[in-house]
Write a protein that holds these residues in place. Structure first.
Motif, short mmCIF file in Angstrom:
data_model
loop_
_atom_site.label_atom_id
_atom_site.label_comp_id
_atom_site.label_asym_id
_atom_site.label_seq_id
_atom_site.Cartn_x
_atom_site.Cartn_y
_atom_site.Cartn_z
N ALA A 29 6.69 29.77 26.28
CA ALA A 29 5.79 30.72 26.61
C ALA A 29 4.69 31.19 25.91
O ALA A 29 4.58 30.33 24.83
CB ALA A 29 6.61 32.03 26.99
N ARG A 60 5.85 32.64 30.67
CA ARG A 60 6.30 31.43 30.48
C ARG A 60 5.25 30.48 31.20
O ARG A 60 4.75 30.92 32.12
CB ARG A 60 7.54 31.14 31.33
N HIS A 63 8.02 27.38 34.87
CA HIS A 63 9.14 28.07 35.52
C HIS A 63 9.86 27.22 36.30
O HIS A 63 9.54 26.31 37.14
CB HIS A 63 8.73 29.32 36.66
N ARG A 64 11.38 26.88 35.77
CA ARG A 64 12.40 26.32 36.68
C ARG A 64 13.06 26.86 37.60
O ARG A 64 13.36 28.24 37.26
CB ARG A 64 12.91 25.28 35.67
N THR A 67 15.49 29.05 35.41
CA THR A 67 14.89 29.95 34.41
C THR A 67 15.13 31.36 34.81
O THR A 67 14.65 31.59 35.87
CB THR A 67 13.60 29.43 33.89
N VAL A 69 14.09 35.23 35.32
CA VAL A 69 12.89 35.74 35.59
C VAL A 69 12.32 36.43 34.35
O VAL A 69 11.07 36.50 34.00
CB VAL A 69 12.81 36.74 36.77
N SER A 81 8.37 35.23 34.00
CA SER A 81 8.00 34.09 34.74
C SER A 81 6.62 34.50 35.24
O SER A 81 6.23 35.62 35.40
CB SER A 81 8.72 33.79 35.77
N ARG A 82 5.91 33.41 35.36
CA ARG A 82 4.50 33.54 36.02
C ARG A 82 4.67 34.16 37.59
O ARG A 82 3.77 34.89 37.97
CB ARG A 82 3.57 32.33 36.03
#
Length: 250
Positions: A29, A60, A63-64, A67, A69, A81-82
């Motif tokens: 990130a 981050r 984002h997977r 992953t 939030v 996360s974005r």
């Protein structure tokens, strides 16, 4: 020289230095931009008003699906996360819902009570890389039918190996193999149990902040699977605030 450099890095992290660089490296990130901070300002203000301070917000880069939030790391730092920032910007997620998401991440972190967190993450990086590589290799061959069958029947195979080893007078190797196979059942079960306890503790933390119903509504709206137990836990009435004692001067 390499060992000295690694030792110096661990000492620096344990003393609280290089915090921003370490968090950025471990979470993939970066520090939130001014625009992102502006979007998340209502959520951060909501948390601050409830006694939860987030001094550093990270976003981050990638984002997977696996992953989280939001994840709290280090003292008063959260990486999001974005997608959460974008959803908050579009008003798909309200400020209170974003605050509940951040609060749950903080609650999980407090439940874990990590000591020297960044230093420990740095020290265990080689082990985590190796585990990740082995998991990747396992997933690459998981589609083969005989691999799935062998893994499903590993308990039966283990019992046969132990019995055969004991019958042949080689109890020690057979027992060791049996222990390894038993661990493939016990370790995942223990991991699930620990994850359940941490989730319950984080839910109670969110509930104590008065954001339980907000988080439950957000999870339900996004189709997140929730057990009846968790739904009732989040939607329970928050505990009444403790009365404050005041000194009366006579």
């Amino acid at each position: 020289m390499m060992f000295l450099a690694a030792g110096g890095l661990l000492v620096a992290l344990a003393l609280g230095h290089l915090r921003v660089l370490a968090i950025a490296a471990f979470t993939g990130a970066r520090l939130a931009t001014e625009a992102e901070l502006h979007v998340m300002a209502p959520a951060l203000k909501e948390l601050g008003g409830r006694g939860v301070d987030v001094d550093a917000l990270f976003v981050r880069r990638v984002h997977r699906s696996s992953t989280p939030v939001a994840v709290a790391i280090g003292p008063h730092s959260v990486a999001v996360s974005r997608g959460l920032v974008a959803a908050t910007h579009r008003r798909d997620v309200t400020g209170a819902e974003a605050a509940a998401t951040l609060a749950h991440a903080v609650g999980r972190h407090r439940a874990l009570r990590p000591r020297l967190e960044l230093a420990m993450l740095a020290a265990t990086t080689p082990w985590r890389l190796m585990v990740g590589m082995l998991c990747g290799v396992g997933q690459a061959f998981d589609w083969l039918p005989f691999i799935r069958l062998a893994w499903t029947l590993r308990g039966v195979v283990g019992v046969i190996c132990v019995v055969q080893s004991v019958a042949e007078g080689r109890a020690a190797p057979g027992g060791l193999g049996g222990v390894v196979i038993a661990l493939t059942y016990l370790v995942p079960a223990a991991g699930r149990r620990i994850a359940h306890l941490i989730e319950a503790e984080a839910d109670r933390f969110v509930l104590d902040l008065g954001l339980g119903t907000v988080l439950a509504g957000l999870l339900r709206r996004n189709g997140q699977p929730m057990t009846l137990e968790r739904t009732q836990r989040l939607e329970a009435a928050p505990p009444p605030p403790l009365p404050r004692l005041r000194l009366v001067h006579g």
